[in-house]
Design a protein around this motif. Structure first.
Motif, PDB file in Angstrom:
ATOM      1  N   VAL A 131      -7.609 -21.309   5.805  1.00 38.83           N
ATOM      2  CA  VAL A 131      -6.764 -20.418   5.013  1.00 38.83           C
ATOM      3  C   VAL A 131      -5.738 -19.720   5.895  1.00 38.83           C
ATOM      4  CG1 VAL A 131      -6.735 -18.383   3.517  1.00 38.83           C
ATOM      5  CG2 VAL A 131      -8.526 -20.101   3.234  1.00 38.83           C
ATOM      6  N   THR A 132      -6.157 -19.281   7.081  1.00 36.33           N
ATOM      7  CA  THR A 132      -5.208 -18.640   7.995  1.00 36.33           C
ATOM      8  C   THR A 132      -4.241 -19.662   8.589  1.00 36.33           C
ATOM      9  OG1 THR A 132      -6.586 -18.915   9.973  1.00 36.33           O
ATOM     10  CG2 THR A 132      -6.948 -16.932   8.647  1.00 36.33           C
ATOM     11  N   GLN A 133      -4.591 -20.935   8.493  1.00 34.34           N
ATOM     12  CA  GLN A 133      -3.815 -22.021   9.084  1.00 34.34           C
ATOM     13  C   GLN A 133      -3.714 -21.874  10.599  1.00 34.34           C
ATOM     14  OE1 GLN A 133      -0.198 -23.091   7.013  1.00 34.34           O
ATOM     15  NE2 GLN A 133      -0.891 -22.163   5.119  1.00 34.34           N
ATOM     16  N   GLU A 134      -4.766 -21.325  11.174  1.00 30.11           N
ATOM     17  CA  GLU A 134      -4.834 -21.181  12.619  1.00 30.11           C
ATOM     18  C   GLU A 134      -6.104 -21.853  13.117  1.00 30.11           C
ATOM     19  OE1 GLU A 134      -4.123 -17.176  13.809  1.00 30.11           O
ATOM     20  OE2 GLU A 134      -2.373 -16.967  12.515  1.00 30.11           O
ATOM     21  N   LYS A 135      -6.372 -21.728  14.407  1.00 29.27           N
ATOM     22  CA  LYS A 135      -7.475 -22.468  15.006  1.00 29.27           C
ATOM     23  C   LYS A 135      -8.836 -21.832  14.750  1.00 29.27           C
ATOM     24  CE  LYS A 135      -4.682 -24.497  18.694  1.00 29.27           C
ATOM     25  NZ  LYS A 135      -4.495 -24.633  20.166  1.00 29.27           N
ATOM     26  N   GLN A 136      -8.836 -20.589  14.291  1.00 25.35           N
ATOM     27  CA  GLN A 136     -10.112 -19.921  14.105  1.00 25.35           C
ATOM     28  C   GLN A 136     -10.047 -18.955  12.934  1.00 25.35           C
ATOM     29  OE1 GLN A 136     -11.042 -17.006  17.246  1.00 25.35           O
ATOM     30  NE2 GLN A 136      -8.944 -17.266  18.010  1.00 25.35           N
ATOM     31  N   ALA A 137     -11.215 -18.563  12.479  1.00 30.03           N
ATOM     32  CA  ALA A 137     -11.299 -17.600  11.387  1.00 30.03           C
ATOM     33  C   ALA A 137     -10.868 -16.222  11.868  1.00 30.03           C
ATOM     34  CB  ALA A 137     -12.729 -17.545  10.856  1.00 30.03           C
ATOM     35  N   VAL A 138     -10.533 -15.372  10.903  1.00 28.27           N
ATOM     36  CA  VAL A 138     -10.145 -13.992  11.188  1.00 28.27           C
ATOM     37  C   VAL A 138     -10.986 -13.057  10.337  1.00 28.27           C
ATOM     38  CG1 VAL A 138      -8.284 -12.304  11.084  1.00 28.27           C
ATOM     39  CG2 VAL A 138      -7.798 -14.618  11.837  1.00 28.27           C
ATOM     40  N   VAL A 139     -11.418 -11.972  10.937  1.00 29.14           N
ATOM     41  CA  VAL A 139     -12.178 -10.931  10.235  1.00 29.14           C
ATOM     42  C   VAL A 139     -11.257  -9.753   9.981  1.00 29.14           C
ATOM     43  CG1 VAL A 139     -14.141  -9.356  10.387  1.00 29.14           C
ATOM     44  CG2 VAL A 139     -14.308 -11.662  11.354  1.00 29.14           C
ATOM     45  N   LEU A 140     -11.213  -9.280   8.745  1.00 34.97           N
ATOM     46  CA  LEU A 140     -10.413  -8.119   8.381  1.00 34.97           C
ATOM     47  C   LEU A 140     -11.324  -7.028   7.844  1.00 34.97           C
ATOM     48  CD1 LEU A 140      -7.513  -9.860   6.424  1.00 34.97           C
ATOM     49  CD2 LEU A 140      -7.403  -8.943   8.734  1.00 34.97           C
ATOM     50  N   MET A 141     -11.216  -5.834   8.407  1.00 37.51           N
ATOM     51  CA  MET A 141     -11.925  -4.687   7.870  1.00 37.51           C
ATOM     52  C   MET A 141     -10.916  -3.715   7.300  1.00 37.51           C
ATOM     53  SD  MET A 141     -13.624  -1.342   9.016  1.00 37.51           S
ATOM     54  CE  MET A 141     -11.973  -0.878   8.751  1.00 37.51           C
ATOM     55  N   LEU A 142     -11.155  -3.256   6.080  1.00 40.30           N
ATOM     56  CA  LEU A 142     -10.232  -2.340   5.411  1.00 40.30           C
ATOM     57  C   LEU A 142     -10.962  -1.077   4.999  1.00 40.30           C
ATOM     58  CD1 LEU A 142      -9.576  -5.483   4.370  1.00 40.30           C
ATOM     59  CD2 LEU A 142      -7.710  -4.295   3.243  1.00 40.30           C
ATOM     60  N   ASP A 143     -10.403   0.076   5.375  1.00 35.30           N
ATOM     61  CA  ASP A 143     -10.841   1.372   4.866  1.00 35.30           C
ATOM     62  C   ASP A 143      -9.818   1.815   3.818  1.00 35.30           C
ATOM     63  OD1 ASP A 143     -13.105   1.583   6.395  1.00 35.30           O
ATOM     64  OD2 ASP A 143     -12.267   2.971   7.868  1.00 35.30           O
ATOM     65  N   LEU A 144     -10.227   1.842   2.554  1.00 38.89           N
ATOM     66  CA  LEU A 144      -9.325   2.189   1.459  1.00 38.89           C
ATOM     67  C   LEU A 144      -9.199   3.707   1.399  1.00 38.89           C
ATOM     68  CD1 LEU A 144     -10.664  -0.349  -1.201  1.00 38.89           C
ATOM     69  CD2 LEU A 144      -8.938  -0.688   0.595  1.00 38.89           C
ATOM     70  N   LYS A 145      -8.065   4.232   1.902  1.00 34.43           N
ATOM     71  CA  LYS A 145      -7.934   5.666   2.150  1.00 34.43           C
ATOM     72  C   LYS A 145      -7.285   6.449   1.010  1.00 34.43           C
ATOM     73  CE  LYS A 145      -6.938   7.082   6.227  1.00 34.43           C
ATOM     74  NZ  LYS A 145      -6.180   7.355   7.473  1.00 34.43           N
ATOM     75  N   ALA A 146      -6.415   5.791   0.250  1.00 40.92           N
ATOM     76  CA  ALA A 146      -5.717   6.513  -0.818  1.00 40.92           C
ATOM     77  C   ALA A 146      -5.175   5.502  -1.819  1.00 40.92           C
ATOM     78  CB  ALA A 146      -4.574   7.356  -0.247  1.00 40.92           C
ATOM     79  N   THR A 147      -5.001   5.947  -3.050  1.00 40.42           N
ATOM     80  CA  THR A 147      -4.389   5.115  -4.074  1.00 40.42           C
ATOM     81  C   THR A 147      -3.403   5.965  -4.867  1.00 40.42           C
ATOM     82  OG1 THR A 147      -4.813   3.622  -5.940  1.00 40.42           O
ATOM     83  CG2 THR A 147      -6.217   5.557  -5.769  1.00 40.42           C
ATOM     84  N   LYS A 148      -2.312   5.346  -5.259  1.00 39.28           N
ATOM     85  CA  LYS A 148      -1.286   6.101  -5.973  1.00 39.28           C
ATOM     86  C   LYS A 148      -0.613   5.218  -7.004  1.00 39.28           C
ATOM     87  CE  LYS A 148       2.344   9.519  -5.124  1.00 39.28           C
ATOM     88  NZ  LYS A 148       3.105  10.232  -4.081  1.00 39.28           N
ATOM     89  N   THR A 149      -0.513   5.735  -8.228  1.00 37.31           N
ATOM     90  CA  THR A 149       0.203   5.043  -9.289  1.00 37.31           C
ATOM     91  C   THR A 149       1.655   5.491  -9.266  1.00 37.31           C
ATOM     92  OG1 THR A 149      -1.799   4.988 -10.658  1.00 37.31           O
ATOM     93  CG2 THR A 149       0.310   4.624 -11.776  1.00 37.31           C
ATOM     94  N   ILE A 150       2.581   4.540  -9.144  1.00 38.20           N
ATOM     95  CA  ILE A 150       4.007   4.842  -9.087  1.00 38.20           C
ATOM     96  C   ILE A 150       4.715   4.068 -10.181  1.00 38.20           C
ATOM     97  CG2 ILE A 150       6.106   4.738  -7.677  1.00 38.20           C
ATOM     98  CD1 ILE A 150       4.349   4.932  -5.205  1.00 38.20           C
ATOM     99  N   ASP A 151       5.463   4.781 -10.989  1.00 44.66           N
ATOM    100  CA  ASP A 151       6.206   4.167 -12.082  1.00 44.66           C
ATOM    101  C   ASP A 151       7.293   3.253 -11.520  1.00 44.66           C
ATOM    102  OD1 ASP A 151       7.578   3.480 -14.358  1.00 44.66           O
ATOM    103  OD2 ASP A 151       8.107   5.521 -14.929  1.00 44.66           O
ATOM    104  N   ALA A 152       7.269   1.983 -11.911  1.00 45.06           N
ATOM    105  CA  ALA A 152       8.263   1.028 -11.419  1.00 45.06           C
ATOM    106  C   ALA A 152       9.680   1.396 -11.846  1.00 45.06           C
ATOM    107  CB  ALA A 152       7.927  -0.376 -11.907  1.00 45.06           C
ATOM    108  N   LYS A 153       9.806   2.264 -12.846  1.00 41.74           N
ATOM    109  CA  LYS A 153      11.125   2.678 -13.329  1.00 41.74           C
ATOM    110  C   LYS A 153      11.540   4.040 -12.771  1.00 41.74           C
ATOM    111  CE  LYS A 153      11.151  -0.982 -15.927  1.00 41.74           C
ATOM    112  NZ  LYS A 153      11.950  -2.162 -15.540  1.00 41.74           N
ATOM    113  N   ALA A 154      10.762   4.586 -11.838  1.00 39.05           N
ATOM    114  CA  ALA A 154      11.077   5.896 -11.271  1.00 39.05           C
ATOM    115  C   ALA A 154      12.397   5.857 -10.524  1.00 39.05           C
ATOM    116  CB  ALA A 154       9.953   6.343 -10.338  1.00 39.05           C
ATOM    117  N   GLU A 155      13.067   7.023 -10.486  1.00 41.20           N
ATOM    118  CA  GLU A 155      14.376   7.132  -9.843  1.00 41.20           C
ATOM    119  C   GLU A 155      14.424   8.378  -8.966  1.00 41.20           C
ATOM    120  OE1 GLU A 155      17.707   6.129 -12.651  1.00 41.20           O
ATOM    121  OE2 GLU A 155      16.099   6.322 -14.135  1.00 41.20           O
ATOM    122  N   ALA A 156      15.543   8.553  -8.286  1.00 40.40           N
ATOM    123  CA  ALA A 156      15.747   9.742  -7.457  1.00 40.40           C
ATOM    124  C   ALA A 156      15.684  10.997  -8.315  1.00 40.40           C
ATOM    125  CB  ALA A 156      17.083   9.661  -6.737  1.00 40.40           C
ATOM    126  N   LYS A 157      15.202  12.058  -7.706  1.00 43.16           N
ATOM    127  CA  LYS A 157      15.092  13.333  -8.422  1.00 43.16           C
ATOM    128  C   LYS A 157      15.335  14.458  -7.427  1.00 43.16           C
ATOM    129  CE  LYS A 157      11.801  13.756 -11.384  1.00 43.16           C
ATOM    130  NZ  LYS A 157      10.446  13.918 -11.970  1.00 43.16           N
TER     131      LYS A 157
END
Length: 302
Positions: A131-157
Motif C-alpha cells: 500500500v505504501t508502495q515502498e520496500k517495507q511497512a509503515v506504522v502510524l500512531m495518531l493522537d486525536l487531539k481536537a475536532t472542529k466542524t467548519i461550514d464549507a460556505k463560511a466567509e471572512a468576518k
C-alpha cells in the motif's frame, strides 16, 4: 525524513491491491506502543512480519467530543518504518497534522475509521508495503487531539478596510467567487502586494498551521478568473508557510488574522514562475487572489 502527511494519503495502488495470504509462513506481529496520550510515545517493532493488510487498533479510548464526517481533526502523529527507523514525528516539530474526517484521499482506516471516535483517542495503523508502495511497512500512531466542524460556505468576518488606490479592485458577493477588475493604468507590481480588505478578529496565522479558506484567483492582465473555491463546493484546506502552496501565499497569509479577507498580488516569481500552470495560467503571469481566512488549525497554536 518522510512527511507524515504523505503517509496518510491513499496511493493509487491501494485502489487495486488485493489482499493475499502470508505465503512464506512468517510470523505476523504487532508493534508495541507505550506512553500516555498527548505525549510522544515509544514504538517498538518486534521481530516478525507486518502482515499484508492495513490494520487499525484503538490503543486508548477517548472521552472528548465525537468526530463527525467532514469535521477537521487535529492529530499528533508519529511514523515508524518496519525496520525501526523514524518516518516523521509531529511531537518534535510541534506541527500536528490536520485532515478531514471521511476524506476519500485518506487511507480508509483513517479517513473513515475516525468517524465516531472521540477526542482523546490514540490509534495505531499498520500500512503494508504494497500500500505504501515502498520496500517495507509503515506504522502510524495518531493522537486525536481536537475536532472542529467548519461550514464549507463560511466567509471572512470582521471590519472592512479601505484599500489604497492603484490596486486591483475586488467585488465580493456572499457565496460567490470574487469579481476582480484591474483599473486602467494599474501597473503590475514587481514585489508581493498584501492588502487586507477585511480585518478579522481571530488568532494570528502561524507557519505550519492548516488554513481553511475561500479563494478566487485571476490573471492580472485582464482580471480573468482562473479558479475559485466557490467553484469546487466551498472552503479548502492547506498547510501554510511550508511550501505546500505558491510562495506568495506562504509569505502573504502567515501573520494575518483568522476572519480576514486578504488581497494578494503575486509577481510571477511568487506564483507559478516561468513555467506557469497550463492551460489556465500562462508563463510569467502576475496573479491576483482574494483569500478569506476562515480558520487556522494545528501548528504551535494547537
Amino acid at each position: 525524513m518522510r512527511r507524515l502527511a504523505a503517509l496518510l494519503l491513499v496511493p493509487a495502488l491501494a485502489f487495486t491491491a488485493v489482499a493475499c495470504g502470508d505465503d512464506d509462513g512468517g510470523k505476523t506481529v504487532k508493534p508495541v506502543v507505550t506512553g500516555a496520550f498527548g505525549q510522544k510515545p515509544d514504538i517498538k517493532i518486534p521481530k516478525g512480519k507486518s502482515g499484508d493488510k492495513t490494520t487499525s487498533t484503538i490503543l486508548i479510548e477517548g472521552t472528548g467530543d465525537v468526530i463527525k464526517k467532514d469535521d477537521y481533526v487535529v492529530a499528533d502523529t508519529v511514523g515508524k518504518n518496519w525496520d525501526g527507523t523514524d518516518a516523521g514525528n509531529s511531537y518534535d516539530t510541534k506541527t500536528p497534522e490536520v485532515f478531514q474526517a471521511g476524506s476519500q484521499e485518506l487511507l480508509k482506516e483513517i479517513g473513515q475509521g475516525i468517524i465516531g471516535k472521540k477526542v482523546g483517542t490514540r490509534m495505531l495503523v499498520v500500512v503494508p508495503a504494497k500500500v505504501t508502495q515502498e520496500k517495507q511497512a509503515v506504522v502510524l500512531m495518531l493522537d486525536l487531539k481536537a475536532t472542529k466542524t467548519i461550514d464549507a460556505k463560511a466567509e471572512a468576518k470582521g471590519t472592512a478596510v479601505t484599500p489604497p488606490a492603484g490596486l486591483p479592485v475586488a467585488k465580493v458577493e456572499s457565496g460567490k467567487a470574487a469579481e476582480i477588475t484591474i483599473p486602467p493604468g494599474t501597473a503590475a507590481p514587481t514585489k508581493l502586494t498584501v492588502q487586507p480588505l477585511i480585518e478579522g478578529t481571530g488568532p494570528v496565522v502561524q507557519k505550519g498551521q492548516t488554513l481553511v479558506a475561500q479563494y478566487t484567483g485571476a490573471l492580472f492582465d485582464k482580471g480573468t478568473k482562473f479558479d475559485s473555491s466557490w467553484d469546487h463546493g466551498g472552503a479548502t484546506a492547506f498547510k501554510i508557510g511550508v511550501g505546500q502552496v505558491v510562495p506568495g501565499w506562504d509569505e502573504g497569509l502567515v501573520g494575518q488574522k483568522v476572519g480576514s479577507r486578504v488581497l494578494l498580488v503575486l509577481p510571477a516569481d511568487k506564483g507559478y514562475g516561468a513555467e506557469g500552470k497550463p492551460p489556465t495560467i500562462p508563463a510569467n503571469s502576475t496573479l491576483v487572489f482574494v483569500v478569506d481566512i476562515v480558520d487556522a488549525l494545528g501548528g504551535t497554536a494547537a
